[in-house]
Design a protein around this motif. Structure first.
Motif, short mmCIF file in Angstrom:
data_model
loop_
_atom_site.label_atom_id
_atom_site.label_comp_id
_atom_site.label_asym_id
_atom_site.label_seq_id
_atom_site.Cartn_x
_atom_site.Cartn_y
_atom_site.Cartn_z
N ILE A 407 35.59 35.36 40.56
CA ILE A 407 35.35 36.22 39.40
C ILE A 407 33.84 36.47 39.24
O ILE A 407 33.42 37.58 38.90
CB ILE A 407 35.94 35.59 38.12
N SER A 408 33.05 35.45 39.50
CA SER A 408 31.59 35.59 39.38
C SER A 408 31.04 36.59 40.38
O SER A 408 30.11 37.34 40.08
CB SER A 408 30.92 34.22 39.59
N VAL A 409 31.60 36.62 41.60
CA VAL A 409 31.16 37.62 42.58
C VAL A 409 31.42 39.03 42.07
O VAL A 409 30.56 39.92 42.17
CB VAL A 409 31.87 37.39 43.93
N LEU A 410 32.60 39.24 41.49
CA LEU A 410 32.91 40.56 40.93
C LEU A 410 31.96 40.91 39.79
O LEU A 410 31.44 42.04 39.72
CB LEU A 410 34.36 40.59 40.42
N ALA A 411 31.73 39.96 38.89
CA ALA A 411 30.84 40.22 37.76
C ALA A 411 29.43 40.54 38.23
O ALA A 411 28.77 41.45 37.70
CB ALA A 411 30.84 39.02 36.81
N LEU A 412 28.94 39.82 39.24
CA LEU A 412 27.58 40.02 39.70
C LEU A 412 27.43 41.31 40.50
O LEU A 412 26.44 42.03 40.35
CB LEU A 412 27.15 38.83 40.57
N ARG A 413 28.41 41.64 41.32
CA ARG A 413 28.33 42.85 42.14
C ARG A 413 28.30 44.12 41.28
O ARG A 413 27.62 45.09 41.63
CB ARG A 413 29.54 42.92 43.07
N PHE A 414 29.07 44.11 40.19
CA PHE A 414 29.17 45.31 39.36
C PHE A 414 28.36 45.20 38.07
O PHE A 414 28.52 46.01 37.17
CB PHE A 414 30.63 45.59 39.01
N GLN A 415 27.50 44.18 37.98
CA GLN A 415 26.74 43.95 36.76
C GLN A 415 25.74 45.08 36.55
O GLN A 415 24.93 45.38 37.43
CB GLN A 415 26.01 42.62 36.84
N LEU A 526 37.60 49.27 39.74
CA LEU A 526 36.41 48.60 40.26
C LEU A 526 35.87 49.31 41.50
O LEU A 526 34.65 49.49 41.65
CB LEU A 526 36.73 47.15 40.61
N GLY A 527 36.77 49.74 42.39
CA GLY A 527 36.33 50.43 43.60
C GLY A 527 35.68 51.76 43.32
O GLY A 527 34.90 52.26 44.16
N ALA A 528 35.95 52.35 42.15
CA ALA A 528 35.35 53.64 41.80
C ALA A 528 33.93 53.50 41.28
O ALA A 528 33.26 54.51 41.06
CB ALA A 528 36.22 54.34 40.74
N HIS A 529 33.47 52.27 41.09
CA HIS A 529 32.12 52.05 40.56
C HIS A 529 31.19 51.54 41.66
O HIS A 529 31.62 50.94 42.64
CB HIS A 529 32.17 51.04 39.40
N GLN A 530 29.91 51.78 41.46
CA GLN A 530 28.90 51.39 42.43
C GLN A 530 28.60 49.90 42.33
O GLN A 530 28.69 49.31 41.26
CB GLN A 530 27.61 52.20 42.19
N GLN A 531 28.26 49.31 43.48
CA GLN A 531 27.95 47.90 43.55
C GLN A 531 26.47 47.68 43.86
O GLN A 531 25.79 48.58 44.34
CB GLN A 531 28.78 47.23 44.66
#
Length: 629
Positions: A407-415, A526-531
């Protein structure tokens, strides 16, 4: 002012404390520990942590009691689940080269309360793991001497008839814990050298087991006459996977040791991949030869490999296997005691645990007090407790940590860059210029760095513009929450739908379809947003797919553990919550980052919550510290 408003404001500020995040500083590479570990050192640390009692004890137990020869499939699934978690650890370990492992990763991305609970969970995991390995080590050595040590202890000290306690104290196991603690306290270089030596012996023995085992293999032992390849079916394979997960819990020692790595950005991802690959290969091949040498129902759960060679007339090989097992379990013991005090050290440095544990010995450059105290605690647990009743703690604690790291990876990638605790922002960027509004700050940090994370992809804005109408990052946060909820629902339906909930077929399919659609939609949003994209740091591929699958698989495996494990785990978390609310939240160093007077002044000046103007620059406040006027 309304009578209840001050109390409500105080409660709101307290809740803000619980979810505050730890920012990454420009001095991320600076440390009071010694950076002396190479890629080889980290790889052998990981291999030494994973290949131990799991190989020599767990393989036979799972094969005989849970899966049969399909233990191979259980190890494959457990290795895949661990690989997804390992990629998450590798990204964080390279990007955040600090001691703390899952605790620190959760702190920088999800907030302080969750971070403390994960750290508290890791403490329990390492203590129980160290005690379990020490008892397995003692059992193998005792078997080499025809159980004379065990019989001598029971004859002179008697047998205890107390629930949760062992039949008799295991002085030998407690002694090996204290001896390992003494070696670890000598410094990282001494621990690494000893780990290299013992790991080399262990790998030579494993290679011998595989070669001789395949020579002695009988394919008929997988045939129908012996019960078939999977006598316990799919349910047995999944239950075996939940238990086999314990075999791969050691790779997080690499991330926990990243603060002592010479080049963590390169060494940590490479060491994680190599160690997990070597350990998975060893487990799969050894479990194959074990069930091919003798029928799975003839295995001895306590010493399966040594007993298998004995049954085939190779008694001398059993002694060699026992020697290799002792070396392997000693490395696991060393690495667990190496990692445990560093988790405590990281929490103490952040102020969430007692400050004395942040002391680093000036000569050996190790957190000495943590090693001594928690080494002694592990020895006491080893001496007195019945470890078998607590072993499942290892799996549930590890699976929970892996879930939070994903979950932290997801939060950090899209933060989004607007979040003040974003690890992508250095401490100096807050002081780059004095801005007059919150929106000006967004523009300041969002320019000149390519695609802005957390924003909708430009090509999709004409079609999905409604996702960008809310506050920055709202769609991403909603998608992550939806992903976690749907993952939990999927796990409950798949694991409990027939066996516990007794759902009819139409109800099972309906719930599976609803949770699956919600899971897929969350992934698509999530995939529609930039990382965030970093050029010089390892980033795991296929985000958000791999972290999402990791969350689902981890939760499915957690549901296969017994309800007593969940009950004990809940009690331990409640104990940790009392420690945090009684000490950690008030002594956290995040309290220093914004003086209380400034918060009060802001609330008084801007009662409607707007931050259009500040009386004091935040960077200035941070530099002055908690005692500044």
């Amino acid at each position: 002012m309304a009578p209840g408003r001050p109390c409500a404001a105080g409660l709101a500020r307290f809740c803000q404390k619980l979810k505050r995040q730890k920012p990454l500083e420009d001095s991320a590479m600076e440390t009071s520990l010694q950076r002396c570990l190479s890629t080889l050192d980290l790889t052998l640390l990981g291999v030494g942590s994973m290949v131990g009692s799991g190989l020599y004890v767990l393989t036979g137990t799972v094969a005989k009691e849970i899966t049969g020869p399909a233990v191979i499939v259980s190890f494959v699934v457990a290795a895949v689940a661990s690989l997804m978690a390992a990629l998450c650890y590798a990204e964080f370990g390279a990007r955040v080269p600090r001691t703390g492992s899952a605790y620190l990763f959760t702190y920088v991305s999800m907030g302080e309360l969750w971070a403390f609970l994960i750290g508290w969970n890791l403490v329990l995991e390492y203590v129980i793991a160290g005690a379990a390995v020490a008892r397995a080590w003692s059992g193998y050595l005792d078997a080499m001497f025809n159980h004379r040590i065990h019989n001598f202890t029971e004859a002179h000290l008697g047998i205890w008839q107390v629930p949760f306690l062992a039949r008799s104290p295991d002085w030998l196991a407690a002694g090996i814990v204290l001896l390992a603690s003494a070696f670890v306290s000598c410094g990282a270089r001494v621990s690494s050298w000893l780990n290299h030596t013992l790991s080399a012996v262990s790998m030579v023995v494993i290679l011998f087991i595989i070669v001789l085992g395949f020579i002695l293999a009988r394919p008929s032992n997988w045939g129908e006459a012996e019960g078939g390849f999977a006598p316990f079916g799919f349910s047995g394979i999944m239950s075996g996977t939940a238990t086999c997960f314990y075999a791969f819990v050691g790779f997080d020692v690499i991330a926990a040791s990243s603060e002592e790595a010479r080049n963590p950005k390169r060494a940590v991802p490479l060491a994680v991949a190599l160690s997990l690959g070597l350990a998975a290969s060893a487990y799969i091949l050894v479990s194959a030869v074990l069930t091919l040498m003798i029928p799975w129902h003839s295995l001895n759960p306590n010493s399966a490999l040594a007993d298998a060679f004995y049954q085939r007339g190779y008694g001398w090989a059993g002694y060699l296997v026992a020697t290799g097992s002792i070396c392997a379990m000693t490395t696991v013991q060393l690495n667990g005691l190496f990692c445990l005090p560093r988790i405590i050290y990281a929490m103490a440095v952040d102020g969430l645990f007692f400050e004395a544990f942040a002391y680093v010995h000036p000569r050996t450059q190790v957190p000495l007090l943590g090693i001594l105290v928690f080494g002694a605690l592990t020895a006491v647990v080893t001496l007195l407790l019945d470890i078998e009743a607590l072993v499942q703690f290892l799996s549930i604690g590890t699976l929970l940590a892996y879930t939070f790291v994903a979950i932290s990876v997801l939060a950090l990638r899209f933060q989004t860059a607007s979040q003040p605790g974003s690890p992508s922002l250095s401490g100096s960027s807050l002081r780059a210029k004095e801005y007059s509004s919150f929106s000006d700050h967004l523009e300041l940090v969002g320019t000149g760095h390519g695609p802005e994370p957390g924003r909708l992809r430009p090509a999709l804005r004409p079609y999905l513009g409604f996702l960008d109408r809310g506050s920055p990052g709202a769609a991403v946060r909603g998608a992550i929450c939806g992903l976690v909820v749907s993952a939990v629902a999927l796990g409950c339906v798949l694991m409990l739908g027939h066996s516990v909930l007794h759902l009819p077929l139409w109800g099972f399919l309906l719930l599976l379809l609803c949770s699956g659609i919600m899971f897929l939609l969350s992934l698509l949003v999530l995939g529609a947003h930039q990382q965030q994209r970093l050029k010089d740091t390892f980033q795991m591929p296929l985000v958000p797919l791999i972290p999402a699958l990791s969350i689902v698989l981890n939760f499915c495996l957690m549901l296969k553990l017994s309800y007593l494990t969940w009950l004990r785990f809940t009690i331990w978390l409640l104990m940790g919550l009392s420690v945090y609310l009684g000490y950690g939240v008030w002594h956290s160093k995040e309290n220093w980052r914004e003086p209380p007077g400034l918060v009060t002044a802001r609330h008084a000046a801007f009662p409607n919550g707007r931050l259009e103007e500040t009386a004091q620059d935040p960077g200035q406040a941070l530099a002055q510290g908690p005692g500044s006027p």
